[in-house]
Design an enzyme around this catalytic site. Structure first.
Site, PDB file in Angstrom:
ATOM      1  N   GLU A 191     -11.533 -10.847  -6.482  1.00  0.00           N
ATOM      2  CA  GLU A 191     -12.497 -10.351  -5.419  1.00  0.00           C
ATOM      3  C   GLU A 191     -13.059  -9.048  -6.267  1.00  0.00           C
ATOM      4  O   GLU A 191     -12.500  -8.043  -6.413  1.00  0.00           O
ATOM      5  CB  GLU A 191     -12.020 -10.014  -4.235  1.00  0.00           C
ATOM      6  CG  GLU A 191     -13.185  -9.293  -3.321  1.00  0.00           C
ATOM      7  CD  GLU A 191     -12.560  -8.690  -2.030  1.00  0.00           C
ATOM      8  OE1 GLU A 191     -11.627  -9.379  -1.438  1.00  0.00           O
ATOM      9  OE2 GLU A 191     -12.940  -7.834  -1.665  1.00  0.00           O
TER      10      GLU A 191
ATOM     11  N   ARG B 123     -18.598  -2.065  -5.442  1.00  0.00           N
ATOM     12  CA  ARG B 123     -18.630  -0.389  -5.523  1.00  0.00           C
ATOM     13  C   ARG B 123     -18.969   0.068  -6.937  1.00  0.00           C
ATOM     14  O   ARG B 123     -18.739   1.374  -7.059  1.00  0.00           O
ATOM     15  CB  ARG B 123     -17.214  -0.099  -5.278  1.00  0.00           C
ATOM     16  CG  ARG B 123     -16.747  -0.369  -3.640  1.00  0.00           C
ATOM     17  CD  ARG B 123     -15.344   0.081  -3.509  1.00  0.00           C
ATOM     18  NE  ARG B 123     -14.844  -0.904  -2.506  1.00  0.00           N
ATOM     19  CZ  ARG B 123     -13.458  -1.038  -2.434  1.00  0.00           C
ATOM     20  NH1 ARG B 123     -12.566  -0.127  -3.041  1.00  0.00           N
ATOM     21  NH2 ARG B 123     -12.725  -1.930  -1.596  1.00  0.00           N
TER      22      ARG B 123
ATOM     23  N   LYS C  74     -11.341 -11.335   7.220  1.00  0.00           N
ATOM     24  CA  LYS C  74     -10.637 -10.192   6.716  1.00  0.00           C
ATOM     25  C   LYS C  74     -10.172  -9.360   7.585  1.00  0.00           C
ATOM     26  O   LYS C  74     -10.867  -9.186   8.865  1.00  0.00           O
ATOM     27  CB  LYS C  74     -11.541  -9.497   5.797  1.00  0.00           C
ATOM     28  CG  LYS C  74     -10.882  -8.083   5.026  1.00  0.00           C
ATOM     29  CD  LYS C  74     -11.826  -7.717   3.926  1.00  0.00           C
ATOM     30  CE  LYS C  74     -11.282  -6.292   3.544  1.00  0.00           C
ATOM     31  NZ  LYS C  74     -12.030  -5.995   2.278  1.00  0.00           N
TER      32      LYS C  74
HETATM   33  C1  3PG Z   1     -10.654  -3.037   0.240  1.00  0.00           C
HETATM   34  O1  3PG Z   1     -11.820  -2.976  -0.486  1.00  0.00           O
HETATM   35  O2  3PG Z   1     -10.550  -4.312   0.722  1.00  0.00           O
HETATM   36  C2  3PG Z   1      -9.750  -2.139   0.218  1.00  0.00           C
HETATM   37  O3  3PG Z   1     -10.095  -0.869  -0.079  1.00  0.00           O
HETATM   38  C3  3PG Z   1      -8.469  -2.621  -0.347  1.00  0.00           C
HETATM   39  O4  3PG Z   1      -7.357  -1.938   0.277  1.00  0.00           O
HETATM   40  P1  3PG Z   1      -6.190  -1.314  -0.889  1.00  0.00           P
HETATM   41  O5  3PG Z   1      -6.768  -0.247  -1.828  1.00  0.00           O
HETATM   42  O6  3PG Z   1      -5.345  -0.459   0.121  1.00  0.00           O
HETATM   43  O7  3PG Z   1      -5.399  -2.398  -1.337  1.00  0.00           O
END
Ligand code: 3PG
Length: 288
Positions: A41, A45, A129
């Site tokens: 994924e 960002r 999700k």
């Molecule tokens: C996301 O974008 O789904 C989350 O920021 C991922 O979360 P994590 O960094 O705690 O794994």
């Protein structure tokens, strides 16, 4: 072809990736593959996201690539033209969901309460999700949702690490977990792809209790120093155990033979021993 639900379930872990430069895409894809993860994924960002998706879609077709942190229709379009096969959003945005549903694009919006679950269900979406998982009640919240929404499965993400992933995966309404810890942006930027591979393998071993190591892939840290014949044709299975001695005692009725004594592995950060069991045509590398 397997549907996304099946692909997510089989992977168990969906690496959530923030990558700043397309130059790191090949190294990352190779590390995912070597770690045994065939899904990615790529989050919107960074400006590089569409280029990275395109690189995966063109040159790493064995890896299912999707776009994450998608919050606008423009990003959906950019992701799809780059070759993204699925869309993930942090929240439930009806216009994005509708846009994807109308185009037949698999979309996984983020939800963390019953009202959002129901809004998503009203659009025919039943794989969602669950974000941000840990601060939204984690395993307890998912358990509570399970009794009410039996047809819905979740991809908890946010705060999941190697030490709690198994708890989540043991829930029947959890399809897979999302997580960034195995592919942190710091590791990607520093080009530490061996470390990414190691973290993925370690996570997969924790998830399953074992790890298949296919021939030619002697690369895991625990496997270094193994005799060549063990790394040979077919590969072997690494199994983590809390006690080597007890495991060997438990397996002794099966006629286990120790090929390489534990001492061979001492001096590393673990103790291991290689065994064979009559009738099972592979080596087993037990790691304590
Ligand atoms: C996301 O974008 O789904 C989350 O920021 C991922 O979360 P994590 O960094 O705690 O794994």
């Amino acid at each position: 072809m397997k549907d996304f639900k099946e692909r997510f379930y089989e992977a168990g872990l969906i690496p959530v990736i923030k990558i700043e430069s397309v130059n790191m895409a090949d190294g990352l894809a190779n590390a995912l593959r070597a770690g045994g993860l065939f899904i990615a994924e790529i989050t919107f960002r960074t400006k590089a996201a569409p280029q990275v998706i395109e690189k995966f879609a063109s040159f790493h077709k064995d890896i299912t690539v999707g776009a994450g942190t998608v919050t606008t229709k423009e990003e959906v379009n950019a992701a799809l033209s780059a070759g993204a096969q699925f869309i993930v959003s942090p929240g439930f945005n009806p216009s994005i969901c509708e846009y994807c549903v109308e185009r037949g694009v698999p979309v996984f919006p983020g939800v963390n309460n019953p009202s959002l679950v129901e809004q998503a269900m009203s659009m025919g979406l039943n794989s969602l999700k669950f974000f941000p998982a840990e601060v939204s009640g984690g395993v307890k919240a998912l358990n509570a949702l399970k009794s009410v929404y039996q047809q819905v499965s979740f991809i908890p993400t946010g705060g999941i690490q190697e030490d709690n992933i198994q708890e989540y995966l043991s829930l029947k309404n959890v399809l897979a977990c999302g997580g960034s810890w195995v592919v942190s942006s710091e590791l990607i930027e520093a080009g530490k792809f061996d470390e990414i591979e190691r973290l993925i393998k370690s996570a997969r071993r924790t998830m399953m209790g074992f790890l298949p190591v296919v021939s030619g892939d002697g690369g895991s840290r625990e496997s270094s120093g193994l005799p060549d014949k063990v790394k040979g044709d077919r590969g072997f299975i690494e199994v983590r155990t809390p006690s080597l001695k007890r495991t060997l005692a438990m397996l002794s009725p099966l006629g286990v033979s120790v090929i390489s004594p534990s001492e061979a592995m001492r001096g590393q950060s673990f103790v291991g021993t290689i065994i064979t069991i009559p009738g099972i045509e592979t080596y087993i590398h037990l790691i304590e």
